[in-house]
Scaffold this motif. Structure first.
Motif, mmCIF file in Angstrom:
data_model
loop_
_atom_site.group_PDB
_atom_site.id
_atom_site.type_symbol
_atom_site.label_atom_id
_atom_site.label_comp_id
_atom_site.label_asym_id
_atom_site.label_seq_id
_atom_site.Cartn_x
_atom_site.Cartn_y
_atom_site.Cartn_z
ATOM 1 N N ALA A 1 0.823 -1.212 0.000
ATOM 2 C CA ALA A 1 0.000 0.000 0.000
ATOM 3 C C ALA A 1 0.853 1.257 0.000
ATOM 4 C CB ALA A 1 -0.934 -0.004 1.218
ATOM 5 N N VAL A 2 1.929 1.252 0.774
ATOM 6 C CA VAL A 2 2.816 2.420 0.824
ATOM 7 C C VAL A 2 3.561 2.582 -0.500
ATOM 8 C CG1 VAL A 2 4.854 3.407 1.936
ATOM 9 C CG2 VAL A 2 3.053 2.366 3.328
ATOM 10 N N THR A 3 3.964 1.467 -1.099
ATOM 11 C CA THR A 3 4.614 1.526 -2.407
ATOM 12 C C THR A 3 3.691 2.170 -3.431
ATOM 13 O OG1 THR A 3 5.965 -0.442 -1.977
ATOM 14 C CG2 THR A 3 5.613 0.159 -4.279
ATOM 15 N N GLY A 4 2.433 1.783 -3.405
ATOM 16 C CA GLY A 4 1.465 2.375 -4.331
ATOM 17 C C GLY A 4 1.286 3.862 -4.091
ATOM 18 N N ALA A 5 1.280 4.267 -2.819
ATOM 19 C CA ALA A 5 1.113 5.683 -2.498
ATOM 20 C C ALA A 5 2.300 6.507 -2.991
ATOM 21 C CB ALA A 5 0.942 5.858 -0.989
ATOM 22 N N VAL A 6 3.497 5.958 -2.842
ATOM 23 C CA VAL A 6 4.715 6.692 -3.207
ATOM 24 C C VAL A 6 4.945 6.701 -4.715
ATOM 25 C CG1 VAL A 6 7.233 6.729 -2.987
ATOM 26 C CG2 VAL A 6 5.808 6.256 -0.979
ATOM 27 N N ASN B 1 0.667 7.053 -9.743
ATOM 28 C CA ASN B 1 0.306 8.379 -10.252
ATOM 29 C C ASN B 1 -1.212 8.529 -10.389
ATOM 30 O OD1 ASN B 1 -0.308 6.869 -12.506
ATOM 31 N ND2 ASN B 1 1.298 7.738 -13.815
ATOM 32 N N GLY B 2 -1.948 7.634 -9.687
ATOM 33 C CA GLY B 2 -3.405 7.735 -9.657
ATOM 34 C C GLY B 2 -3.838 8.802 -8.670
ATOM 35 N N ASP B 3 -5.128 8.832 -8.367
ATOM 36 C CA ASP B 3 -5.660 9.847 -7.465
ATOM 37 C C ASP B 3 -4.866 9.867 -6.155
ATOM 38 O OD1 ASP B 3 -8.067 11.702 -6.796
ATOM 39 O OD2 ASP B 3 -7.863 10.363 -5.071
ATOM 40 N N PRO B 4 -4.239 10.987 -5.799
ATOM 41 C CA PRO B 4 -3.365 11.016 -4.619
ATOM 42 C C PRO B 4 -4.098 10.846 -3.298
ATOM 43 C CG PRO B 4 -3.612 13.217 -5.542
ATOM 44 C CD PRO B 4 -4.218 12.264 -6.530
ATOM 45 N N VAL B 5 -5.300 11.399 -3.188
ATOM 46 C CA VAL B 5 -6.037 11.269 -1.927
ATOM 47 C C VAL B 5 -6.365 9.804 -1.658
ATOM 48 C CG1 VAL B 5 -8.125 11.896 -0.679
ATOM 49 C CG2 VAL B 5 -6.973 13.596 -2.103
ATOM 50 N N ARG B 6 -6.825 9.108 -2.670
ATOM 51 C CA ARG B 6 -7.148 7.691 -2.489
ATOM 52 C C ARG B 6 -5.887 6.881 -2.200
ATOM 53 N NH1 ARG B 6 -10.197 4.253 -7.102
ATOM 54 N NH2 ARG B 6 -8.400 5.005 -8.278
ATOM 55 N N ARG B 7 -4.802 7.164 -2.918
ATOM 56 C CA ARG B 7 -3.555 6.425 -2.685
ATOM 57 C C ARG B 7 -3.111 6.531 -1.233
ATOM 58 N NH1 ARG B 7 -0.895 9.525 -6.779
ATOM 59 N NH2 ARG B 7 0.818 9.808 -5.292
ATOM 60 N N TRP B 8 -3.068 7.753 -0.732
ATOM 61 C CA TRP B 8 -2.532 7.970 0.608
ATOM 62 C C TRP B 8 -3.522 7.579 1.694
ATOM 63 C CZ3 TRP B 8 2.367 8.253 1.621
ATOM 64 C CH2 TRP B 8 3.242 8.674 0.613
ATOM 65 N N THR B 9 -4.807 7.711 1.431
ATOM 66 C CA THR B 9 -5.806 7.246 2.400
ATOM 67 C C THR B 9 -5.722 5.734 2.557
ATOM 68 O OG1 THR B 9 -7.322 9.066 1.890
ATOM 69 C CG2 THR B 9 -8.254 7.129 2.950
ATOM 70 N N THR B 10 -5.643 5.042 1.434
ATOM 71 C CA THR B 10 -5.534 3.581 1.469
ATOM 72 C C THR B 10 -4.261 3.152 2.189
ATOM 73 O OG1 THR B 10 -6.779 3.367 -0.603
ATOM 74 C CG2 THR B 10 -5.420 1.491 0.068
ATOM 75 N N ALA B 11 -3.156 3.842 1.891
ATOM 76 C CA ALA B 11 -1.889 3.507 2.541
ATOM 77 C C ALA B 11 -1.955 3.744 4.043
ATOM 78 C CB ALA B 11 -0.752 4.316 1.925
ATOM 79 N N ALA B 12 -2.558 4.868 4.443
ATOM 80 C CA ALA B 12 -2.653 5.190 5.872
ATOM 81 C C ALA B 12 -3.525 4.168 6.604
ATOM 82 C CB ALA B 12 -3.223 6.599 6.054
ATOM 83 N N THR C 1 -6.959 6.797 -12.168
ATOM 84 C CA THR C 1 -7.632 8.039 -11.787
ATOM 85 C C THR C 1 -9.069 7.724 -11.363
ATOM 86 O OG1 THR C 1 -8.342 8.389 -14.067
ATOM 87 C CG2 THR C 1 -6.251 9.399 -13.389
ATOM 88 N N LEU C 2 -9.690 8.667 -10.680
ATOM 89 C CA LEU C 2 -11.088 8.522 -10.298
ATOM 90 C C LEU C 2 -11.984 9.116 -11.385
ATOM 91 C CD1 LEU C 2 -11.083 9.451 -6.499
ATOM 92 C CD2 LEU C 2 -11.713 7.241 -7.485
#
Length: 265
Positions: A51-56, A59-70, A135-136
């Motif tokens: 999940a953290v790898t995907g967030a970092v 290049n998809g929606d940043p809010v979703r990436r980082w929310t999922t990682a958190a 992207t969303l």
């Protein structure tokens, strides 16, 4: 097309390297000590690493990436704390591993436990990786993302509360506690911790499915539910517990997996 396939390959490749590294270190520490059950402690960190790898790197929606990682990292941190406590509290290997791996060579142990777990982590994380590179949409479908996040939070809370209730029960003196825990969430489901875990990963899929390509990762939540119910979770626990006094009555009164009001006597 909302999916960047080149970015997905990058996220998946680095995720595979991260999971492999975690499993390799765990195997190198656990196998010489005859503690193959250390693999239990690698499950959460591997999923969080993806999940953290995907967030970092995504290049998809940043809010979703980082929310999922958190959310995944918080879920994994709590699980890891629980797992490490259990592993440190035992001087010998969990009998499940001893029975399963009886007679296996070192290569067999690596394949049956650590390679299998690495593949499972990547399979379960497929929606997360797909979402990281997507992207969303602009329409109502994008609402699946906040819905999925809410389901993830709900599942994490249910799992945490169930584990806390179980720990509180276990710390009571044997002569002062009932033979079976059937109060709280355990009066609604015989395996509320596994149900909460299932809900968390179902939510991760729903959040990812807001992007249409990710809807095709539905085998991932199916696989996770199979693991939790049949392979390593609820059914195995039932087999272990069925001879405990009062457990068969408990089975008659309380739902197996999906919560519903129990029958009280």
């Amino acid at each position: 097309m909302s999916l960047d396939t080149r970015n997905l390959r990058r996220v998946a490749g680095v995720s595979a390297l991260a999971v492999t590294a975690i499993q390799t270190v765990t195997a190198a520490v656990g196998i010489p000590r005859q503690r193959r059950d250390y693999a239990d402690g690698a499950w959460g960190p591997g999923l969080a690493a993806v999940a953290v790898t995907g967030a970092v790197l995504g290049n998809g929606d940043p809010v979703r990436r980082w929310t999922t990682a958190a959310l995944t990292t918080a879920w994994a941190a709590r699980l890891e704390h629980l797992m490490l406590g259990r592993l440190r509290g035992k001087d010998t290997e969990d009998e499940r591993y001893t029975e399963f791996l009886d007679g296996s060579s070192t290569a067999g142990v690596v394949g049956k436990v650590f390679v299998t777990q690495a593949v499972s982590q990547l399979l379960v994380s497929a929606p997360t990786m797909m979402a990281a590179a997507s992207t969303l949409p602009r329409g109502k479908r994008r609402l699946l993302y906040p819905l999925g996040a809410a389901i993830m939070v709900t599942g994490a809370v249910v799992e945490a509360v169930a584990d806390r209730q179980k720990d509180a029960y276990s710390t009571r003196p044997r002569d002062e506690r009932p033979s079976v825990l059937d109060t709280g969430l355990w009066g609604w489901s015989r395996h509320p911790n596994y149900f909460g875990d299932s809900l968390f990963w179902d939510g991760a899929y729903v959040a990812a499915a807001a992007s249409s390509p990710a809807q095709w990762t539905f085998p991932s939540p199916i696989a996770m539910n199979y693991f939790l119910i049949y392979a390593t979770g609820a059914k195995r626990t039932e087999k272990k517990m069925q001879d405990r006094p009062g457990y068969r009555d408990y089975q008659q009164r309380v739902s197996f997996f999906f919560p519903k009001p129990g029958k009280h006597v």
